[in-house]
Design a protein around this motif. Structure first.
Motif, PDB file in Angstrom:
ATOM      1  N   GLY A  72       0.756  -1.251   0.000  1.00  0.00           N
ATOM      2  CA  GLY A  72       0.000   0.000   0.000  1.00  0.00           C
ATOM      3  C   GLY A  72       0.781   1.292   0.000  1.00  0.00           C
ATOM      4  N   ILE A  73       2.127   1.225  -0.119  1.00  0.00           N
ATOM      5  CA  ILE A  73       2.886   2.476  -0.193  1.00  0.00           C
ATOM      6  C   ILE A  73       3.783   2.456  -1.429  1.00  0.00           C
ATOM      7  N   ALA A  74       4.188   3.651  -1.848  1.00  0.00           N
ATOM      8  CA  ALA A  74       5.117   3.795  -2.972  1.00  0.00           C
ATOM      9  C   ALA A  74       6.194   4.779  -2.567  1.00  0.00           C
ATOM     10  N   ALA A  75       7.392   4.267  -2.364  1.00  0.00           N
ATOM     11  CA  ALA A  75       8.549   5.120  -2.077  1.00  0.00           C
ATOM     12  C   ALA A  75       9.404   5.212  -3.334  1.00  0.00           C
ATOM     13  N   PRO A  76      10.104   6.315  -3.541  1.00  0.00           N
ATOM     14  CA  PRO A  76      10.967   6.429  -4.725  1.00  0.00           C
ATOM     15  C   PRO A  76      12.052   5.349  -4.700  1.00  0.00           C
ATOM     16  N   ASP A  77      12.407   4.859  -5.887  1.00  0.00           N
ATOM     17  CA  ASP A  77      13.539   3.950  -5.994  1.00  0.00           C
ATOM     18  C   ASP A  77      14.821   4.686  -5.604  1.00  0.00           C
ATOM     19  N   ASN A  78      15.842   3.910  -5.296  1.00  0.00           N
ATOM     20  CA  ASN A  78      17.095   4.533  -4.843  1.00  0.00           C
ATOM     21  C   ASN A  78      17.692   5.485  -5.868  1.00  0.00           C
ATOM     22  N   ALA A  95       5.213   4.488   9.072  1.00  0.00           N
ATOM     23  CA  ALA A  95       6.293   5.361   9.548  1.00  0.00           C
ATOM     24  C   ALA A  95       6.936   6.114   8.389  1.00  0.00           C
ATOM     25  N   VAL A  96       7.149   5.421   7.267  1.00  0.00           N
ATOM     26  CA  VAL A  96       7.745   6.076   6.094  1.00  0.00           C
ATOM     27  C   VAL A  96       6.785   7.133   5.537  1.00  0.00           C
ATOM     28  N   GLY A 128       6.925  11.668   5.386  1.00  0.00           N
ATOM     29  CA  GLY A 128       6.831  12.408   4.128  1.00  0.00           C
ATOM     30  C   GLY A 128       7.740  11.872   3.041  1.00  0.00           C
ATOM     31  N   LEU A 129       8.160  10.601   3.187  1.00  0.00           N
ATOM     32  CA  LEU A 129       9.133  10.021   2.253  1.00  0.00           C
ATOM     33  C   LEU A 129       8.530   8.971   1.322  1.00  0.00           C
ATOM     34  N   ALA A 130       7.234   8.772   1.397  1.00  0.00           N
ATOM     35  CA  ALA A 130       6.548   7.824   0.512  1.00  0.00           C
ATOM     36  C   ALA A 130       5.096   8.257   0.389  1.00  0.00           C
ATOM     37  N   ARG A 131       4.416   7.678  -0.583  1.00  0.00           N
ATOM     38  CA  ARG A 131       3.026   8.030  -0.829  1.00  0.00           C
ATOM     39  C   ARG A 131       2.119   6.821  -0.661  1.00  0.00           C
ATOM     40  N   ARG A 162      -5.578   3.184   2.726  1.00  0.00           N
ATOM     41  CA  ARG A 162      -5.155   2.903   4.102  1.00  0.00           C
ATOM     42  C   ARG A 162      -4.278   4.015   4.674  1.00  0.00           C
ATOM     43  N   TYR A 163      -3.334   4.518   3.858  1.00  0.00           N
ATOM     44  CA  TYR A 163      -2.367   5.498   4.361  1.00  0.00           C
ATOM     45  C   TYR A 163      -2.658   6.937   3.922  1.00  0.00           C
TER      46      TYR A 163
END
Length: 201
Positions: free
Chosen positions: A104-110, A158-159, A163-166, A175-176
């Motif tokens: 359920g979350i999407a964080a930027p790739d490295n 937590a991520v 403010g580091l993921a959507r 959910r988030y």
């Protein structure tokens, strides 16, 4: 979930079996129908009302549909967390390492803007910590998918709060979304996360 569904199907098959026997009655002592009067057979057939027969056929159809649906069985795993990036961890269990994509979350790739920050945050939060994950039985890019907890806290949340993921609405069902930070709007949202509601936010 899979065992529960199988039990429901089995119980209903038993019920349907009993009903079908009423449709096709026979002499238990002598299964042969050759010496049974035709009028007696007709009376037996008329014993069940038309409504009951229709209900039974609908029930059979519903059971066939249930059997044809994919069954995703949830499972629980525990182990030590190794962070791969902002939304992926590897869990070292007693039975080997399991790759888990946080549900359920999407964080930027490295290699993307903000990716290093998301990874560093999750490393600080979860790297080397005991982690417990509830897997939903699906996979994403050869990774198991689930919600993971460190010290009882949802690490994906937590991520998001940092403010580091959507929130990934097509997967999370929102959910988030309530805890997504305004500054996270600048982060990329992958196509697979797009839902009709997400496009209009």
């Amino acid at each position: 979930m899979g065992l529960r569904l199988n039990q429901i199907v089995l119980n209903n098959i038993y019920q349907i079996k009993d009903t079908v026997i009423l449709f096709y009655p026979f002499n238990q002592e002598n299964p042969s129908q050759s010496d049974m009067p035709a009028s007696h057979t007709l009376k037996q057939w008329n014993y069940e009302s038309q409504n009951t027969r229709e209900f039974t056929m609908k029930k059979i159809g519903l059971l066939c549909l249930l059997v044809s649906l994919p069954v995703f069985a949830q499972s629980e795993i525990s182990g030590m967390a190794h962070v791969v990036d902002g939304d992926t961890i590897h869990v070292a269990t007693d039975h080997g390492t399991i790759k888990v994509r946080l549900l359920g979350i999407a964080a930027p790739d490295n290699q993307q803007s903000g990716g290093d920050e998301a990874t560093a945050f999750l490393e600080h939060y979860a790297e080397g910590e005991p982690v417990h994950c509830t897997l939903d039985g699906t996979q994403f890019q050869m990774h198991e998918v689930g919600i993971c907890y460190v010290a009882g806290q949802d690490i994906a949340a937590a991520v998001i709060r940092a403010g580091l993921a959507r929130d990934c609405p097509a997967v999370s069902d929102g959910r988030y979304w309530p805890i997504e930070r305004p500054e996270a709007q600048k982060l990329p949202l992958p196509d697979y996360c797009q839902s009709d509601s997400a496009r209009h936010r």
